[in-house]
Design a protein around this motif. Structure first.
Motif, short mmCIF file in Angstrom:
data_model
loop_
_atom_site.label_atom_id
_atom_site.label_comp_id
_atom_site.label_asym_id
_atom_site.label_seq_id
_atom_site.Cartn_x
_atom_site.Cartn_y
_atom_site.Cartn_z
N VAL A 16 0.84 -1.19 0.00
CA VAL A 16 0.00 0.00 0.00
C VAL A 16 0.87 1.24 0.00
CG1 VAL A 16 -1.68 1.35 1.32
CG2 VAL A 16 -1.92 -1.14 1.19
N THR A 17 0.58 2.12 -0.92
CA THR A 17 1.19 3.44 -0.96
C THR A 17 0.07 4.47 -0.86
OG1 THR A 17 2.98 2.65 -2.37
CG2 THR A 17 2.63 5.03 -2.27
N ILE A 18 0.24 5.44 0.02
CA ILE A 18 -0.87 6.34 0.33
C ILE A 18 -0.31 7.67 0.80
CG2 ILE A 18 -1.03 5.64 2.76
CD1 ILE A 18 -4.06 5.73 2.51
N THR A 19 -1.06 8.73 0.61
CA THR A 19 -0.65 10.03 1.13
C THR A 19 -1.13 10.18 2.57
OG1 THR A 19 -2.68 11.16 0.44
CG2 THR A 19 -0.89 11.03 -1.17
N ILE A 69 -9.60 2.01 1.84
CA ILE A 69 -10.68 1.79 0.88
C ILE A 69 -10.14 1.46 -0.51
CG2 ILE A 69 -12.67 2.88 -0.24
CD1 ILE A 69 -13.10 4.49 2.29
N HIS A 70 -9.14 2.22 -0.98
CA HIS A 70 -8.69 2.01 -2.35
C HIS A 70 -7.92 0.71 -2.54
CE1 HIS A 70 -4.97 3.78 -0.70
NE2 HIS A 70 -4.36 3.18 -1.70
N ARG A 71 -7.56 0.02 -1.46
CA ARG A 71 -6.91 -1.28 -1.55
C ARG A 71 -7.78 -2.39 -0.96
NH1 ARG A 71 -4.33 -0.71 -5.36
NH2 ARG A 71 -2.10 -0.32 -5.50
N ASN A 72 -8.91 -2.00 -0.39
CA ASN A 72 -9.85 -2.97 0.21
C ASN A 72 -9.13 -3.88 1.21
OD1 ASN A 72 -12.32 -4.20 0.72
ND2 ASN A 72 -12.03 -5.73 -0.89
N CYS A 73 -8.39 -3.26 2.13
CA CYS A 73 -7.70 -4.01 3.17
C CYS A 73 -7.70 -3.18 4.44
CB CYS A 73 -6.27 -4.36 2.75
SG CYS A 73 -5.24 -2.90 2.43
N ASP A 74 -7.25 -3.77 5.53
CA ASP A 74 -7.25 -3.09 6.83
C ASP A 74 -5.83 -2.96 7.37
OD1 ASP A 74 -10.04 -2.96 6.83
OD2 ASP A 74 -10.22 -4.96 7.72
N ARG A 133 -11.32 -8.91 9.89
CA ARG A 133 -11.03 -9.58 8.63
C ARG A 133 -9.53 -9.88 8.55
NH1 ARG A 133 -13.02 -6.34 3.61
NH2 ARG A 133 -11.38 -4.97 4.40
N PRO A 134 -9.15 -10.94 7.87
CA PRO A 134 -7.71 -11.23 7.72
C PRO A 134 -7.02 -10.11 6.93
CG PRO A 134 -9.04 -13.15 7.16
CD PRO A 134 -9.99 -12.00 7.27
N PHE A 135 -5.84 -9.70 7.38
CA PHE A 135 -5.02 -8.77 6.60
C PHE A 135 -3.56 -9.00 6.96
CE2 PHE A 135 -6.19 -6.43 10.42
CZ PHE A 135 -5.00 -5.84 10.83
N SER A 136 -2.72 -8.88 5.95
CA SER A 136 -1.29 -9.10 6.12
C SER A 136 -0.58 -8.42 4.96
CB SER A 136 -0.98 -10.60 6.16
OG SER A 136 0.38 -10.82 6.36
N LEU A 137 -0.01 -7.26 5.20
CA LEU A 137 0.57 -6.44 4.14
C LEU A 137 2.08 -6.60 4.09
CD1 LEU A 137 -1.46 -3.14 4.64
CD2 LEU A 137 -2.11 -5.19 3.42
N ARG A 138 2.61 -6.63 2.87
CA ARG A 138 4.06 -6.71 2.69
C ARG A 138 4.73 -5.37 2.94
NH1 ARG A 138 2.72 -9.38 -2.11
NH2 ARG A 138 3.44 -7.59 -3.31
N LYS A 139 4.08 -4.31 2.46
CA LYS A 139 4.73 -3.00 2.51
C LYS A 139 3.68 -1.92 2.68
CE LYS A 139 6.39 -1.24 -1.29
NZ LYS A 139 7.23 -0.99 -2.47
N PHE A 140 4.06 -0.88 3.41
CA PHE A 140 3.17 0.27 3.62
C PHE A 140 4.04 1.51 3.67
CE2 PHE A 140 0.63 3.32 5.88
CZ PHE A 140 -0.68 3.02 5.53
N LYS A 141 3.77 2.44 2.76
CA LYS A 141 4.58 3.65 2.75
C LYS A 141 3.72 4.85 2.37
CE LYS A 141 6.23 3.30 -2.05
NZ LYS A 141 7.42 3.29 -2.92
N ILE A 149 -2.54 6.46 -5.21
CA ILE A 149 -1.71 5.31 -5.55
C ILE A 149 -0.40 5.76 -6.18
CG2 ILE A 149 -1.65 3.12 -6.80
CD1 ILE A 149 -3.77 3.33 -4.65
N ASP A 150 0.67 5.16 -5.76
CA ASP A 150 1.97 5.45 -6.34
C ASP A 150 2.20 4.55 -7.55
OD1 ASP A 150 4.35 6.57 -6.73
OD2 ASP A 150 5.26 5.97 -4.84
N ASP A 151 2.97 5.05 -8.51
CA ASP A 151 3.19 4.29 -9.74
C ASP A 151 4.02 3.05 -9.51
OD1 ASP A 151 1.75 6.13 -11.12
OD2 ASP A 151 3.49 7.35 -11.67
N ASP A 152 4.86 3.05 -8.45
CA ASP A 152 5.73 1.89 -8.23
C ASP A 152 5.15 0.96 -7.18
OD1 ASP A 152 6.00 3.38 -5.98
OD2 ASP A 152 8.20 3.39 -5.97
N ASP A 153 3.85 1.02 -6.94
CA ASP A 153 3.20 0.13 -5.99
C ASP A 153 3.34 -1.30 -6.48
OD1 ASP A 153 1.45 -1.22 -4.27
OD2 ASP A 153 0.30 0.62 -4.00
N ASP A 154 3.82 -2.17 -5.59
CA ASP A 154 4.11 -3.55 -5.98
C ASP A 154 2.88 -4.29 -6.48
OD1 ASP A 154 6.67 -3.13 -5.29
OD2 ASP A 154 6.59 -4.13 -3.35
N ILE A 155 1.73 -3.99 -5.91
CA ILE A 155 0.54 -4.73 -6.29
C ILE A 155 -0.01 -4.24 -7.63
CG2 ILE A 155 -1.13 -3.25 -5.15
CD1 ILE A 155 -1.17 -7.08 -5.28
#
Length: 336
Positions: free
Chosen positions: A83-86, A142-147, A191-199, A208-214
């Motif tokens: 997830v990349t977010i402002t 919301i924009h990634r539908n995760c917690d 709900r289950p959630f497990s994120l690799r990266k958050f910046k 959304i950042d252009d280099d977002d892994d997902i």
């Protein structure tokens, strides 16, 4: 158990024993054993929330200083997103989560029956010298539908909630919550959630950042992608737009809710003022009635005081007379 002097740890765990086994083995009574840490009054007091988290607490968050507790999972589970977010959008997501939390708490004062709660967790410093209680607010991205979870520490001296960390893994929150030992599991509805990266991204106009892994798996260019990869990327872009629209709709709903609350408050104020005016008019009317009755009573009393004592008035005219305490008018009958 005491180990050798050259051992790194001089004491090591030998076995686990019940209080009966300790008494039988070492002759130590249960009342001489240390009390359970969870029975400590200081620990219990920390579990009592002094107040709610409010928007003013969110405004003081320094997002760049928050620790990230990342997922330890290395598999390719779909929930392992990046997830990349402002900071601005993250703050809006937190406001939405806080509004839902407070609204649900108002509907149901019994927290154990409420699926939307702050989650208490035990935190221990890296030197294992201090432990404390923090409270986790679950925020829906919301924009990634995760917690994710934002943990807050209550500072009793300043009466403020201070954000300390962002939890990217549900399991991390669950394990720290179980350390408290409550009968009610505050994590069972998560709900289950497990994120690799958050910046956080500096561009305040983008979510959304252009280099977002997902969004772009790996680092391959568009020309190197297969048809399936391009189709998957387009699908992800469409999902991103869907979640962005959902976020904007949520913002609109929140504004409408605030406007409705302001309108209702103004309506109640108007009704209260009208009732005050009606009450004031009624009180004035009652006071006027009492004053008129008092004046009439005084006039009657003054008339009674002017009646001659005994017989009709002299001078050949009628007059007032009294008989057995009753006052009546006696006309002149022509006799002296």
């Amino acid at each position: 158990k005491i180990e050798k002097k050259n051992d790194k740890y001089p004491y090591k765990l030998k076995t686990l024993m019940t209080k009966e086994q300790i008494r039988n083995e070492y002759g130590i009574n249960s009342n001489h054993l240390p009390k359970k840490s969870r029975k400590n009054q200081d620990f219990i007091n920390k579990l009592l929330l002094k107040r709610r988290i409010v928007k003013q607490d969110l405004n003081k968050i320094n997002w760049s200083n928050l620790k990230l507790f990342k997922s330890q999972s290395t598999n390719n589970d779909p929930i392992n997103k990046s997830v990349t977010i402002t900071q601005k959008v993250m703050k809006e997501y937190c406001n939405i989560a806080l509004e839902r939390l407070n609204a649900s708490n108002q509907k149901n004062n019994n927290g154990n029956n409420n699926n939307n709660n702050l989650i208490p967790i035990v935190v221990i410093d890296k030197h294992h010298n201090y432990y404390g209680i923090e409270w986790v607010l679950i925020v829906h991205i919301i924009h990634r539908n995760c917690d994710v979870g934002i943990s807050f520490r209550y500072d009793i001296k300043t009466n403020t909630f201070i954000a300390t960390a962002i939890y990217l893994d549900k399991g991390e929150i669950e394990s720290k919550h179980k350390l408290i030992g409550l009968k009610f599991d505050y994590c069972k509805h998560l709900r289950p959630f497990s994120l690799r990266k958050f910046k956080f991204k500096s561009d305040r106009h983008s979510i959304i950042d252009d280099d977002d892994d997902i969004a772009l798996p790996g680092s391959i260019s568009h020309s190197q992608m297969s048809g399936h990869q391009i189709q998957q990327m387009n699908q992800l872009k469409q999902e991103t737009m869907t979640y962005k629209k959902a976020f904007e709709a949520e913002q609109l709903r929140s504004r409408h809710l605030q406007q409705s609350m302001q309108h209702n408050a103004q309506m109640y104020i108007t009704e209260i003022n009208q009732l005050k005016q009606q009450n004031q008019a009624y009180m004035t009317q009652q006071q006027n009635i009492m004053i008129a009755a008092e004046q009439q009573q005084n006039m009657m009393y003054q008339g009674h005081q002017q009646v001659p004592q005994g017989g009709a008035a002299a001078g050949g005219q009628g007059g007032y007379a009294q008989n057995n305490g009753n006052t009546y008018y006696q006309p002149y009958n022509g006799f002296g």
